[in-house]
Design a protein around this motif. Structure first.
Motif, mmCIF file in Angstrom:
data_model
loop_
_atom_site.group_PDB
_atom_site.id
_atom_site.type_symbol
_atom_site.label_atom_id
_atom_site.label_comp_id
_atom_site.label_asym_id
_atom_site.label_seq_id
_atom_site.Cartn_x
_atom_site.Cartn_y
_atom_site.Cartn_z
ATOM 1 N N ALA A 1 0.816 -1.219 0.000
ATOM 2 C CA ALA A 1 0.000 0.000 0.000
ATOM 3 C C ALA A 1 0.854 1.275 0.000
ATOM 4 O O ALA A 1 0.365 2.329 0.403
ATOM 5 N N LEU A 2 2.076 1.172 -0.499
ATOM 6 C CA LEU A 2 2.932 2.361 -0.492
ATOM 7 C C LEU A 2 2.334 3.480 -1.338
ATOM 8 O O LEU A 2 2.496 4.666 -1.019
ATOM 9 N N GLY A 3 1.604 3.116 -2.393
ATOM 10 C CA GLY A 3 0.984 4.116 -3.257
ATOM 11 C C GLY A 3 -0.236 4.793 -2.639
ATOM 12 O O GLY A 3 -0.769 5.760 -3.213
ATOM 13 N N GLU A 4 -0.699 4.299 -1.517
ATOM 14 C CA GLU A 4 -1.859 4.888 -0.843
ATOM 15 C C GLU A 4 -1.471 5.726 0.373
ATOM 16 O O GLU A 4 -2.333 6.198 1.112
ATOM 17 N N VAL A 5 -0.177 5.903 0.525
ATOM 18 C CA VAL A 5 0.321 6.642 1.687
ATOM 19 C C VAL A 5 1.273 7.748 1.222
ATOM 20 O O VAL A 5 2.121 7.529 0.353
ATOM 21 N N ALA A 6 1.115 8.925 1.788
ATOM 22 C CA ALA A 6 2.004 10.052 1.506
ATOM 23 C C ALA A 6 2.507 10.621 2.824
ATOM 24 O O ALA A 6 1.899 10.401 3.886
ATOM 25 N N MET A 7 3.590 11.383 2.753
ATOM 26 C CA MET A 7 4.192 11.885 3.981
ATOM 27 C C MET A 7 4.707 13.307 3.767
ATOM 28 O O MET A 7 5.368 13.594 2.773
ATOM 29 N N THR A 8 4.377 14.200 4.686
ATOM 30 C CA THR A 8 4.862 15.581 4.626
ATOM 31 C C THR A 8 5.315 16.004 6.014
ATOM 32 O O THR A 8 4.748 15.575 7.023
ATOM 33 N N GLY A 9 6.338 16.862 6.039
ATOM 34 C CA GLY A 9 6.835 17.333 7.322
ATOM 35 C C GLY A 9 6.145 18.617 7.755
ATOM 36 O O GLY A 9 5.725 19.419 6.928
ATOM 37 N N LYS A 10 6.021 18.808 9.069
ATOM 38 C CA LYS A 10 5.470 20.048 9.614
ATOM 39 C C LYS A 10 6.631 20.989 9.938
ATOM 40 O O LYS A 10 7.687 20.556 10.385
ATOM 41 N N VAL B 1 3.449 14.368 9.059
ATOM 42 C CA VAL B 1 2.041 14.048 8.838
ATOM 43 C C VAL B 1 1.970 12.926 7.802
ATOM 44 O O VAL B 1 2.447 13.076 6.676
ATOM 45 N N VAL B 2 1.399 11.802 8.196
ATOM 46 C CA VAL B 2 1.243 10.659 7.296
ATOM 47 C C VAL B 2 -0.202 10.647 6.797
ATOM 48 O O VAL B 2 -1.142 10.553 7.586
ATOM 49 N N THR B 3 -0.374 10.767 5.491
ATOM 50 C CA THR B 3 -1.719 10.774 4.901
ATOM 51 C C THR B 3 -2.007 9.405 4.290
ATOM 52 O O THR B 3 -1.331 8.970 3.355
ATOM 53 N N ILE B 4 -3.018 8.734 4.847
ATOM 54 C CA ILE B 4 -3.407 7.400 4.382
ATOM 55 C C ILE B 4 -4.757 7.507 3.692
ATOM 56 O O ILE B 4 -5.732 7.971 4.292
ATOM 57 N N THR B 5 -4.823 7.091 2.438
ATOM 58 C CA THR B 5 -6.073 7.171 1.672
ATOM 59 C C THR B 5 -6.440 5.787 1.152
ATOM 60 O O THR B 5 -5.627 5.135 0.480
ATOM 61 N N ASN B 6 -7.621 5.348 1.454
ATOM 62 C CA ASN B 6 -8.085 4.054 0.960
ATOM 63 C C ASN B 6 -8.547 4.220 -0.484
ATOM 64 O O ASN B 6 -9.633 4.750 -0.750
#
Length: 213
Positions: A125-134, A146-151
């Motif tokens: 599911a690596l393609g369904e997860v993104a990551m950005t720093g605060k 911030v880890v963004t998980i999208t189904n």
């Protein structure tokens, strides 16, 4: 009866009442008190004593009676106790809420770690997860991601994510786990990953694994 003599007596009574009322108002700051005489021979109006006794103000100090002062003190103390009790109750509720949130975060972290134990490679599911720093300015200098998980599937699913923190040499110095459970199709969740390492040296977060299960 001589009308002139009767009128003079009524005039004297009127002046006496007015003087007494003025004394009472000045001494007590309240309405003047008068005494009724049911045996008055003048049926035309209320009867008053001809020589009302002025209040004795010699001992008046301007301080409230001790019983009144005591009652006021009790009211103040009661209010303080109520305020203290309310503050303690609010503090206890907040502490309970924080403990509940902390327990849920730890439970979710543990579930994600368990789900990734036997996963080989980067997961499915690596393609369904993104990551950005605060920005560190918004986090008091603490490295936060911030880890963004999208189904992106058509079915409900749970996700487990592993984030590693690397030092300037590329070595992993810390690993964190987060997850999202029972995410509806198209649903999204954004858990935070917070590094426990000191600000220096500066670390780089890496999205290492993401598994849908």
């Amino acid at each position: 009866m001589n009308p002139t003599s009767a009128g003079a007596r009524r005039s004297v009574r009127t002046r006496a009442v007015s003087a007494a009322a003025a004394v009472v108002v000045t001494a007590l700051g309240a309405a003047g008190l008068v005494s009724c005489d049911t045996g008055n021979d003048d049926p035309g109006g209320p009867a008053f004593s001809e020589r009302p006794t002025a209040p004795d103000t010699a001992g008046f100090s301007g301080e409230p009676p001790s019983s009144v002062a005591s009652s006021a003190s009790e009211v103040v103390e009661s209010a303080r106790a109520s305020a203290s009790s309310a503050a303690a109750s609010a503090s206890a509720r907040e502490a309970s809420r924080a403990a509940s949130v902390g327990a849920e975060i730890e439970r979710s972290r543990q579930a994600a770690e368990n789900a990734l134990k036997d996963v080989q490679g980067q997961g499915n599911a690596l393609g369904e997860v993104a990551m950005t720093g605060k920005p560190r300015a918004d986090t008091g200098g603490v490295l936060t991601v911030v880890v963004t998980i999208t189904n992106k599937t058509s079915e409900e699913a749970s996700y487990a994510v592993q984030v590693d923190f690397l030092d300037p040499s590329g070595q992993v110095v810390e690993t964190q786990f987060v997850g999202a459970e029972d995410l509806e199709p198209g649903g999204r969740k954004q858990p935070l990953v917070i590094s426990r390492q000191p600000p220096e040296p500066v670390l780089t977060p890496r999205l290492t694994k993401a598994q849908r299960y």
